[in-house]
Design an enzyme around this catalytic site. Structure first.
Site, short mmCIF file in Angstrom:
data_model
loop_
_atom_site.label_atom_id
_atom_site.label_comp_id
_atom_site.label_asym_id
_atom_site.label_seq_id
_atom_site.Cartn_x
_atom_site.Cartn_y
_atom_site.Cartn_z
N GLN A 175 -6.94 -3.38 -0.27
CA GLN A 175 -7.60 -3.48 1.00
C GLN A 175 -6.74 -2.91 2.19
O GLN A 175 -7.47 -2.30 3.10
CB GLN A 175 -7.72 -4.97 1.31
CG GLN A 175 -8.61 -5.16 2.64
CD GLN A 175 -8.77 -6.71 2.98
OE1 GLN A 175 -9.20 -6.98 4.07
NE2 GLN A 175 -8.71 -7.50 2.32
N GLU A 179 -1.75 -9.79 0.99
CA GLU A 179 -2.15 -10.50 2.34
C GLU A 179 -1.33 -11.72 2.87
O GLU A 179 -0.62 -11.60 4.02
CB GLU A 179 -3.63 -10.97 2.23
CG GLU A 179 -4.25 -11.54 3.28
CD GLU A 179 -4.37 -10.75 4.56
OE1 GLU A 179 -4.92 -9.87 4.60
OE2 GLU A 179 -3.90 -11.22 5.85
N ASP A 222 -3.80 -7.37 5.69
CA ASP A 222 -4.55 -6.04 5.14
C ASP A 222 -5.25 -5.36 6.06
O ASP A 222 -4.85 -4.20 6.53
CB ASP A 222 -5.45 -6.56 3.80
CG ASP A 222 -4.53 -7.06 2.57
OD1 ASP A 222 -3.63 -6.61 2.60
OD2 ASP A 222 -5.29 -7.81 1.80
N GLY A 264 -3.75 -19.75 25.37
CA GLY A 264 -3.46 -19.38 26.83
C GLY A 264 -3.18 -20.32 27.58
O GLY A 264 -3.16 -21.71 27.10
N GLY A 265 -3.34 -20.19 28.75
CA GLY A 265 -3.48 -21.37 29.77
C GLY A 265 -4.72 -22.20 29.84
O GLY A 265 -4.87 -23.11 30.66
N1 CAO Z 1 -2.10 8.35 -11.69
C1 CAO Z 1 -1.10 7.82 -11.99
N2 CAO Z 1 -0.49 6.83 -11.72
C2 CAO Z 1 -0.82 5.96 -10.60
C3 CAO Z 1 -2.25 6.54 -9.88
C4 CAO Z 1 -2.67 7.57 -10.43
N3 CAO Z 1 -3.82 7.99 -9.88
N4 CAO Z 1 -2.27 5.86 -8.96
C5 CAO Z 1 -1.19 4.88 -8.97
N5 CAO Z 1 -0.59 5.18 -9.79
C6 CAO Z 1 0.88 4.48 -10.42
C7 CAO Z 1 1.88 4.41 -9.35
O1 CAO Z 1 2.52 5.52 -9.43
C8 CAO Z 1 2.77 3.13 -9.76
O2 CAO Z 1 3.45 3.53 -10.86
P1 CAO Z 1 5.04 3.26 -11.21
O3 CAO Z 1 5.31 1.81 -10.45
O4 CAO Z 1 5.44 3.36 -12.60
O5 CAO Z 1 5.93 4.30 -10.10
C9 CAO Z 1 1.85 2.20 -10.56
O6 CAO Z 1 0.41 2.91 -10.36
C10 CAO Z 1 1.59 0.86 -9.74
O7 CAO Z 1 1.66 1.16 -8.29
P2 CAO Z 1 1.72 -0.07 -7.36
O8 CAO Z 1 3.20 -0.51 -7.37
O9 CAO Z 1 1.33 0.23 -5.91
O10 CAO Z 1 0.65 -1.26 -8.03
P3 CAO Z 1 0.91 -2.88 -8.32
O11 CAO Z 1 -0.57 -3.32 -8.76
O12 CAO Z 1 1.85 -3.01 -9.08
O13 CAO Z 1 1.15 -3.49 -6.70
C11 CAO Z 1 0.62 -3.91 -4.48
C12 CAO Z 1 0.01 -3.65 -5.78
C13 CAO Z 1 -0.37 -3.86 -3.43
C14 CAO Z 1 1.26 -5.28 -4.39
C15 CAO Z 1 1.45 -2.66 -4.14
O14 CAO Z 1 0.92 -1.44 -3.99
C16 CAO Z 1 1.83 -2.70 -2.52
O15 CAO Z 1 3.01 -3.70 -2.27
N6 CAO Z 1 1.50 -1.95 -1.64
C17 CAO Z 1 2.11 -1.79 -0.35
C18 CAO Z 1 1.67 -2.96 0.51
C19 CAO Z 1 -0.04 -3.02 0.34
O16 CAO Z 1 -0.44 -2.25 0.70
N7 CAO Z 1 -0.27 -4.28 0.13
C20 CAO Z 1 -1.46 -4.67 0.59
C21 CAO Z 1 -2.26 -4.64 -0.61
S1 CAO Z 1 -4.03 -5.01 -0.04
O17 CAO Z 1 -3.84 -6.80 -0.48
#
Ligand code: CAO
Length: 416
Positions: free
Chosen positions: A17, A140, A169, A248-249
């Site tokens: 998001q 979030e 988000d 607020g107030g």
């Molecule tokens: N091709 C190949 N690999 C891809 C890709 C693509 N097009 N798109 C993503 N990937 C890979 C990434 O390189 C990553 O690989 P490695 O971990 O091996 O380096 C992997 O996908 C996972 O990415 P991620 O860590 O972002 O995904 P996750 O599902 O484990 O975590 C989230 C999700 C949201 C917790 C994490 O992305 C995060 O903390 N983001 C920053 C904070 C944020 O924006 N959070 C809000 C989310 S909205 O609620």
């Protein structure tokens, strides 16, 4: 229609998001937003909380309108090559991967800057660089807890509570959009791109600044006069949860209206603004309160504010929330009915302004989404449906100079 961000090309490497909310906003205002997604699966929200089998979920469609979708495996050499080409000819790359993911993919800020010194790289992370939690992945509610919202939301006799509003988000995405637009203007002056980052913790904190105000007042005074705990309850050394008190107030509270016993939203929010005290007394049929020293000033009212709210509730008992607001608005009293999502979805004013809009989608038919909350005199963004996974892969690659047979090969080798 020519839109202000026409000509700005954005690589949208976002998911879930926070990032998608940012790039969607920029797409509404004319940027060419190319959403880069993993072949086969794409953004996880395409399949999360589906209401129709095998069709993109509303979670995805409501955060990705006006974009193009390119599937690309950026961990494969051919995928990296394509991403490099895109970086060379784009203006902005937006990402919200977990900490370090972009670096591990081989696209550190230094590398991107080398490929295109004009490129703006915009990131959302849970915590800012150098923070002792910088390695944490964040969603979030985690951000709401880290940013001060949860400890100050809810009732004093209950646990810390998260808000339904996406403070971590979408709110972070909106902050990032401001950062990107600022960097674009900065680049017009310097010719150079830069790194822009917003942490979800910081974005939540930015909306909780009045609570940091209150912490400092509490440290100095030992009490907070506008909180329900004053003057009868106890204060500790941390800002307490204040229920539905006005921040607020102006004291305020959520008050019951006719039908509250069966309708969970038969309430209004009522604010006692200082200068509106006289009209409030008149509206309630309590003219004697106007000059009574126990009621005539905000300070005098505070010790028995809940008795005042109780009297207002007695007045509201035979009025629906809409009837009550229609009376109170005539007295210039800041108030609103508590609206359910169903009422909001059907609200004719929100439809007329485009804040709620119906959008066509190739597979699901039309759906409701939230349109631009920002209104312009010379621009009315047209909200289009979200793209199917990889819908624009061929178009984007052809634009980069790939011939049909190259594209076929890339598809067979699951690069796209
Ligand atoms: N091709 C190949 N690999 C891809 C890709 C693509 N097009 N798109 C993503 N990937 C890979 C990434 O390189 C990553 O690989 P490695 O971990 O091996 O380096 C992997 O996908 C996972 O990415 P991620 O860590 O972002 O995904 P996750 O599902 O484990 O975590 C989230 C999700 C949201 C917790 C994490 O992305 C995060 O903390 N983001 C920053 C904070 C944020 O924006 N959070 C809000 C989310 S909205 O609620």
């Amino acid at each position: 229609m020519t839109l202000p961000l026409n000509g700005i090309k954005i690589i949208d490497f976002t998911h879930v998001q926070a990032g998608p909310a940012c790039t969607q906003l920029l797409a509404w205002f004319g940027a060419d937003v190319i959403k880069v997604e993993r072949p086969g699966s794409g953004d996880v929200t395409r399949t999360q909380l589906r209401d129709i089998p095998d069709v993109d979920a509303l979670y995805f469609t409501m955060l990705n309108s006006n974009k193009r979708s390119l599937t690309l495996d950026t961990k494969k050499p051919d995928g990296k090559k394509i991403l490099e080409q895109l970086i060379r000819e784009s203006d902005v790359l937006v990402e919200n991967f977990g900490p370090g993911a972009l670096d591990r993919m081989g696209f550190s800020w230094e590398r991107i800057n080398e490929l295109n010194p004009k490129m703006i790289v915009a990131s959302v992370k849970g915590f800012s660089d150098g923070h002792h939690y910088e390695d944490l992945k964040v969603y979030e509610n985690v951000a709401q807890c880290a940013g001060g919202a949860a400890s100050t939301t809810g009732f004093w006799d209950g646990p810390p509570t998260v808000s339904a509003a996406a403070l971590g988000d979408s709110n972070t995405g909106m902050h990032l959009a401001i950062g990107i637009l600022t960097a674009i203007i900065g680049r017009q002056q310097t010719g150079k791109g830069q790194k822009v980052a917003v942490s979800m913790q910081d974005a939540v904190l930015n909306l909780c600044r009045v609570k940091l105000r209150d912490q400092q007042r509490l440290d100095r005074l030992g009490f907070l006069e506008e909180y329900p705990q004053y003057p009868h309850g106890e204060f500790s050394d941390v800002v307490p949860r204040g229920g539905n008190a006005g921040g607020g107030g102006q004291p305020g509270w959520v008050l019951k209206c006719k039908g509250w016993e069966t309708d969970p939203n038969a309430y209004i929010y009522f604010t006692i603004q200082g200068h509106a005290w006289e009209p409030i007394c008149k509206a309630l049929g309590k003219p004697e309160w106007i000059s009574d020293p126990n009621y005539s000033t905000a300070k005098a009212r505070q010790p028995h504010i809940f008795d005042i709210f109780k009297t207002i509730e007695e007045w509201l008992a035979d009025k629906t929330k809409y009837e009550a607001v229609d009376i109170l608005r005539k007295f210039d009293i800041p108030c609103s009915p508590v609206l359910s999502m169903k009422e909001i979805a059907e609200d004719p004013s929100l439809r007329a302004s485009g804040s709620i809009t119906e959008v066509p989608h190739k597979e699901r038919g039309s759906y409701l989404t939230v349109g631009s909350p920002i209104k312009f005199s010379d621009l009315k963004p047209e909200i289009t449906g979200s793209p199917l996974l990889g819908e624009h892969s061929e178009e984007v690659l052809a634009g980069l100079g790939y011939a049909a047979e190259d594209i076929k090969r890339l598809r067979e080798s699951q690069v796209i």
